[in-house]
Design a protein around this motif. Structure first.
Motif, PDB file in Angstrom:
ATOM      1  N   ARG A  23     -17.129  10.926  11.870  1.00  0.00           N
ATOM      2  CA  ARG A  23     -15.986  11.026  12.782  1.00  0.00           C
ATOM      3  C   ARG A  23     -15.195   9.725  12.820  1.00  0.00           C
ATOM      4  N   GLU A  24     -13.893   9.881  12.982  1.00  0.00           N
ATOM      5  CA  GLU A  24     -12.992   8.725  13.002  1.00  0.00           C
ATOM      6  C   GLU A  24     -12.725   8.283  14.451  1.00  0.00           C
ATOM      7  N   ILE A  25     -12.798   6.965  14.688  1.00  0.00           N
ATOM      8  CA  ILE A  25     -12.518   6.379  16.001  1.00  0.00           C
ATOM      9  C   ILE A  25     -11.245   5.545  15.874  1.00  0.00           C
ATOM     10  N   LEU A  26     -10.317   5.675  16.819  1.00  0.00           N
ATOM     11  CA  LEU A  26      -9.045   4.952  16.706  1.00  0.00           C
ATOM     12  C   LEU A  26      -8.995   3.669  17.533  1.00  0.00           C
ATOM     13  N   SER A  27      -9.777   3.619  18.613  1.00  0.00           N
ATOM     14  CA  SER A  27      -9.765   2.419  19.453  1.00  0.00           C
ATOM     15  C   SER A  27     -11.057   2.369  20.261  1.00  0.00           C
ATOM     16  N   ALA A  28     -11.229   1.272  21.003  1.00  0.00           N
ATOM     17  CA  ALA A  28     -12.448   1.141  21.802  1.00  0.00           C
ATOM     18  C   ALA A  28     -12.150   0.566  23.171  1.00  0.00           C
ATOM     19  N   CYS A  29     -13.080   0.831  24.098  1.00  0.00           N
ATOM     20  CA  CYS A  29     -12.947   0.369  25.468  1.00  0.00           C
ATOM     21  C   CYS A  29     -14.335  -0.080  25.906  1.00  0.00           C
ATOM     22  N   ALA A  30     -14.431  -1.272  26.507  1.00  0.00           N
ATOM     23  CA  ALA A  30     -15.724  -1.769  26.981  1.00  0.00           C
ATOM     24  C   ALA A  30     -15.682  -1.837  28.500  1.00  0.00           C
ATOM     25  N   ALA A  31     -16.561  -1.111  29.177  1.00  0.00           N
ATOM     26  CA  ALA A  31     -16.501  -1.087  30.644  1.00  0.00           C
ATOM     27  C   ALA A  31     -17.811  -0.635  31.271  1.00  0.00           C
ATOM     28  N   ASP A  32     -18.087  -1.198  32.454  1.00  0.00           N
ATOM     29  CA  ASP A  32     -19.193  -0.706  33.268  1.00  0.00           C
ATOM     30  C   ASP A  32     -18.634   0.029  34.479  1.00  0.00           C
ATOM     31  N   LEU A  33     -17.322   0.017  34.595  1.00  0.00           N
ATOM     32  CA  LEU A  33     -16.679   0.690  35.721  1.00  0.00           C
ATOM     33  C   LEU A  33     -16.019   1.972  35.219  1.00  0.00           C
ATOM     34  N   MET A  34     -16.575   3.102  35.621  1.00  0.00           N
ATOM     35  CA  MET A  34     -16.082   4.371  35.089  1.00  0.00           C
ATOM     36  C   MET A  34     -14.660   4.677  35.552  1.00  0.00           C
ATOM     37  N   SER A  35     -14.289   4.203  36.737  1.00  0.00           N
ATOM     38  CA  SER A  35     -12.904   4.392  37.201  1.00  0.00           C
ATOM     39  C   SER A  35     -11.911   3.703  36.259  1.00  0.00           C
ATOM     40  N   ASP A  36     -12.317   2.583  35.684  1.00  0.00           N
ATOM     41  CA  ASP A  36     -11.444   1.902  34.722  1.00  0.00           C
ATOM     42  C   ASP A  36     -11.320   2.712  33.441  1.00  0.00           C
ATOM     43  N   VAL A  37     -12.417   3.313  33.033  1.00  0.00           N
ATOM     44  CA  VAL A  37     -12.376   4.159  31.837  1.00  0.00           C
ATOM     45  C   VAL A  37     -11.402   5.313  32.086  1.00  0.00           C
ATOM     46  N   LEU A  38     -11.498   5.921  33.277  1.00  0.00           N
ATOM     47  CA  LEU A  38     -10.611   7.035  33.613  1.00  0.00           C
ATOM     48  C   LEU A  38      -9.155   6.570  33.650  1.00  0.00           C
ATOM     49  N   ALA A  39      -8.940   5.353  34.101  1.00  0.00           N
ATOM     50  CA  ALA A  39      -7.565   4.868  34.264  1.00  0.00           C
ATOM     51  C   ALA A  39      -6.912   4.443  32.951  1.00  0.00           C
ATOM     52  N   TYR A  40      -7.690   3.980  31.983  1.00  0.00           N
ATOM     53  CA  TYR A  40      -7.057   3.332  30.833  1.00  0.00           C
ATOM     54  C   TYR A  40      -7.317   3.894  29.443  1.00  0.00           C
TER      55      TYR A  40
END
Ligand SMILES: Nc1ncnc2c1ncn2[C@@H]1O[C@H](COP(=O)(O)OP(=O)(O)O)[C@@H](O)[C@H]1O
Ligand SMILES: [Mg+2]
Lengths: 114, 141
Positions: A23-40
């Motif tokens: 599978r191809e991945i286009l970008s990444a996000c590093a977070a321990d705060l799930m609200s930030d994952v939802l927001a960005y």
């Protein structure tokens, strides 16, 4: 970047989704705060996190994230791995810490979610 | 005309099941062939709202109505209510416990996220009685 390459760059072990590593991945996000994952998070992103509870899977599911990397050698429970498998996700575990793992992927050419 | 009405009872303080209703809503919206971006916004709003009912209000009910031009999400609980709405809406304000923080929530970003990703957010809350959250997300024609 293919997940197979992510695995190599991070010296990661595959917890589930062995058959989905091309599978191809286009970008990444590093977070321990799930609200930030939802927001960005944008589409076809990979998530690096130090959390190993079910809300990580729910959050990823909401955002169509289909690859999660657990950092610092963290191991989710067998139930959580099964849950990830059920949601068609690739779960990886890397011995590296969050900042270093992020740096390795960035250096290898995987950009941030913008 | 309503195309679909989904109803869920959301258990309070069940930190594992929290988010399941949101996942089901997302899959139902996808089956209706609704625009990807609309689904994403619904998912974010519903999930943050569902988490709030679980962690702050001992559970409640969720109703999702899909019409041709909009999705309406109504979350209703009989929890403690919100005494200072202005404060609750601020980014970073949270009364969440350490247990909730360990889930990756409780940083006071839920209500701001719901406001950001819905087209309208209405909160009716009475202290000691409960809270009703109504969110509308338009479907572009
Ligand atoms: N359904 C609810 N019932 C009672 N209080 C709530 C409810 N939803 C939110 N709140 C209050 O509003 C605050 C802010 O909510 P939110 O922005 O989602 O942040 P968080 O959930 O991270 O604390 C919460 O800490 C809580 O005090
Ligand atoms: Mg919240």
């Amino acid at each position: 970047m293919r997940i197979q390459r992510v695995r190599e760059v991070l010296d990661a072990s595959v917890l589930c989704g062995e058959e989905l590593l091309d599978r191809e991945i286009l970008s990444a996000c590093a977070a321990d705060l799930m609200s930030d994952v939802l927001a960005y998070v944008k589409t076809e992103a990979l998530l690096l996190t130090g959390l190993t509870n079910t809300q990580v899977i729910h959050t990823a599911d909401m955002m169509d994230i289909n690859c999660i990397v657990f950092v610092r050698g963290k191991m989710p429970s067998q139930e959580l791995i099964e849950y990830g498998r059920k949601h068609d996700m690739v779960l990886l575990s890397t011995p590296h810490k969050m900042y270093y793992a992020s740096g390795l992927l960035y250096n290898a050419g995987l950009g941030a979610c913008r | 005309m309503e195309k679909l009405h989904l109803h869920y009872d959301v258990e309070g303080n069940d930190f594992i099941a929290a988010g399941e209703a949101s996942g089901q809503v997302k899959r139902a919206l996808r089956q209706l062939g609704i625009d990807f971006e609309v689904i994403r916004r619904c998912a974010i709003c519903m999930y943050e709202g569902e988490i709030n009912m679980v962690v702050h209000a001992d559970g409640g009910t969720a109703d999702v109505m899909v019409e041709k031009d909009k999705v309406t999400i109504i979350l209703e609980d009989r929890g403690p209510g919100i005494s200072d709405m202005e404060l609750a809406m601020q980014e970073g304000y949270s009364t969440a416990s350490q247990d909730v923080r360990e889930l990756g929530f409780g940083a006071g970003m839920g209500l701001p996220n719901m406001k950001k990703y819905s087209d309208s957010l209405e909160i009716n809350s009475e202290v000691g009685k409960g809270t009703k959250v109504t969110m509308v997300i338009h479907i572009p024609g």
